[in-house]
Design a protein around this motif. Structure first.
Motif, PDB file in Angstrom:
ATOM      1  N   HIS A   1      -4.524  -5.672  -1.922  1.00  0.00           N
ATOM      2  CA  HIS A   1      -4.734  -4.878  -0.993  1.00  0.00           C
ATOM      3  C   HIS A   1      -6.025  -3.980  -0.896  1.00  0.00           C
ATOM      4  O   HIS A   1      -5.845  -3.217  -1.980  1.00  0.00           O
TER       5      HIS A   1
ATOM      6  N   HIS B   1      -5.029  -2.588  -4.740  1.00  0.00           N
ATOM      7  CA  HIS B   1      -3.859  -2.695  -5.718  1.00  0.00           C
ATOM      8  C   HIS B   1      -3.248  -4.032  -5.485  1.00  0.00           C
ATOM      9  O   HIS B   1      -3.631  -4.797  -4.447  1.00  0.00           O
TER      10      HIS B   1
ATOM     11  N   HIS C   1       0.252  -6.825  -5.205  1.00  0.00           N
ATOM     12  CA  HIS C   1       1.624  -7.204  -5.024  1.00  0.00           C
ATOM     13  C   HIS C   1       2.063  -8.540  -5.752  1.00  0.00           C
ATOM     14  O   HIS C   1       1.264  -9.382  -5.365  1.00  0.00           O
TER      15      HIS C   1
ATOM     16  N   THR D   1       3.337  -0.165   3.201  1.00  0.00           N
ATOM     17  CA  THR D   1       4.343  -0.877   3.044  1.00  0.00           C
ATOM     18  C   THR D   1       5.275  -0.343   1.630  1.00  0.00           C
ATOM     19  O   THR D   1       6.100  -0.788   1.362  1.00  0.00           O
TER      20      THR D   1
ATOM     21  N   GLU E   1       3.104  -9.773   0.116  1.00  0.00           N
ATOM     22  CA  GLU E   1       3.815  -9.083   0.934  1.00  0.00           C
ATOM     23  C   GLU E   1       3.945  -9.610   2.545  1.00  0.00           C
ATOM     24  O   GLU E   1       4.936  -9.827   3.190  1.00  0.00           O
TER      25      GLU E   1
ATOM     26  N   MET F   1       0.830  -1.154  -0.069  1.00  0.00           N
ATOM     27  CA  MET F   1       0.105   0.087  -0.132  1.00  0.00           C
ATOM     28  C   MET F   1       1.044   1.128   0.014  1.00  0.00           C
ATOM     29  O   MET F   1       1.943   1.223   0.539  1.00  0.00           O
TER      30      MET F   1
HETATM   31 ZN    ZN Z   1      -0.177  -2.531  -1.004  1.00  0.00          ZN
END
Ligand code: ZN
Length: 308
Positions: free
Chosen positions: A150, A125, A127, A227, A137, A1
């Motif tokens: 996220h 979004h 990762h 993050t 993550e 994020m």
């Molecule tokens: Zn994120």
């Protein structure tokens, strides 16, 4: 994020989580990356006008050591308001660090669990990794899923008050399948192939955010941070236990996108951070808490026998 995720290419992205207002864009561009001299090891040194918290003690992501989590039976379940409502006008944007879903029509909010009140959906979004052995993550017992979604929410302002700046982020893991993947994800990956040549593409049709949630919503929760720089420690994390499904073909599509430096966008996840003085709470009885509960009657009996 990330803060940079509130990207100037789309006015909806420019919402400041600190002031509750829209912020000026070009000059607040923060140069950071996932490798090299502006990579995660050096984020704490970035000059971010006093906003940088990347070197503090309550950072994210973390490894969730399930046996060390504490079950909190007094916590309510999470309430997902309007997550089953189809949201039109969703744009998928390459922020330079991730692929993000924006819409002026989000009306969803989450409450319950550890949250003090209601939090409104802002954006979503992803990762992901260079290969399917990495990408998420958060890790669970050291295991890393190939992708993590996220859903970023900001605390709703009380009438007459300004926004608190607190965020609630729901983390949803995706696990590899050779079979059918998640239907909501399919709507997104359908258009990701066009992102190699476009900064943003419109989703075809509508999507209900609930399509990107597992049926069972057990979660882990802890207090952490963004993050990505400035790694602000304003996030109540809600990491869902049960993963959704993604296949190799879809992961390959995520890996066709490009970072802002025009390199292939892969491994856009921050390394695991120290837990330090924090506790991870679980919304469900884990193996550790259940074995304790199971042994409780025996402990009581032996206590009674011993006291005789
Ligand atoms: Zn994120």
């Amino acid at each position: 994020m990330s803060l940079r995720d509130f990207h100037p290419r789309d006015s909806h992205d420019r919402y400041s989580m600190y002031t509750g207002t829209y912020v000026a864009s070009a000059e607040d561009h923060i140069s950071w990356s996932y490798e090299g001299p502006t990579g995660p090891k050096y984020w704490a040194d970035l000059k971010l006008g006093g906003q940088n918290q990347c070197g503090l003690q309550k950072q994210s992501p973390i490894d969730i050591d399930v046996l060390k989590t504490r079950y909190d039976g007094s916590m309510s379940q999470l309430y997902f308001k309007s997550y089953d409502k189809a949201t039109p006008n969703i744009t998928i944007v390459n922020t330079g660090h991730s692929i993000q879903l924006n819409s002026p029509n989000w009306r969803q909010s989450v409450s319950g669990g550890p949250l003090p009140g209601s939090f409104n959906l802002l954006q979503m979004h992803f990762h992901w990794g260079k290969d399917s052995y990495r990408g998420a993550e958060h890790t669970v017992n050291g295991r890393r899923y190939p992708l993590e979604l996220h859903m970023v929410h900001s605390q709703a302002a009380e009438p007459g008050h300004s926004a608190s700046g607190r965020l609630a982020v729901i983390g949803i893991f995706f696990d590899l399948t050779e079979g059918e993947s998640n239907a909501g994800l399919q709507k997104i990956t359908q258009v990701i192939r066009d992102m190699r040549t476009h900064d943003s593409v419109d989703l075809r049709g509508a999507l209900s955010p609930g399509e990107l949630l597992p049926g069972t919503k057990h979660f882990f929760t802890y207090q952490g941070s963004l993050t990505t720089p400035p790694c602000s420690e304003v996030v109540t994390w809600l990491v869902l236990r049960d993963p959704l499904k993604i296949n190799e073909r879809e992961l390959a599509l995520f890996r066709t996108t490009l970072f802002e430096n025009n390199r292939t966008m892969v491994d856009n996840f921050r390394p695991i951070q120290m837990l330090n003085n924090r506790e991870v709470i679980s919304s469900f009885v884990t193996a550790s808490s259940s074995s304790l509960l199971a042994s409780l009657p025996l402990m009581i009996i032996s206590a009674i026998l011993c006291s005789r």
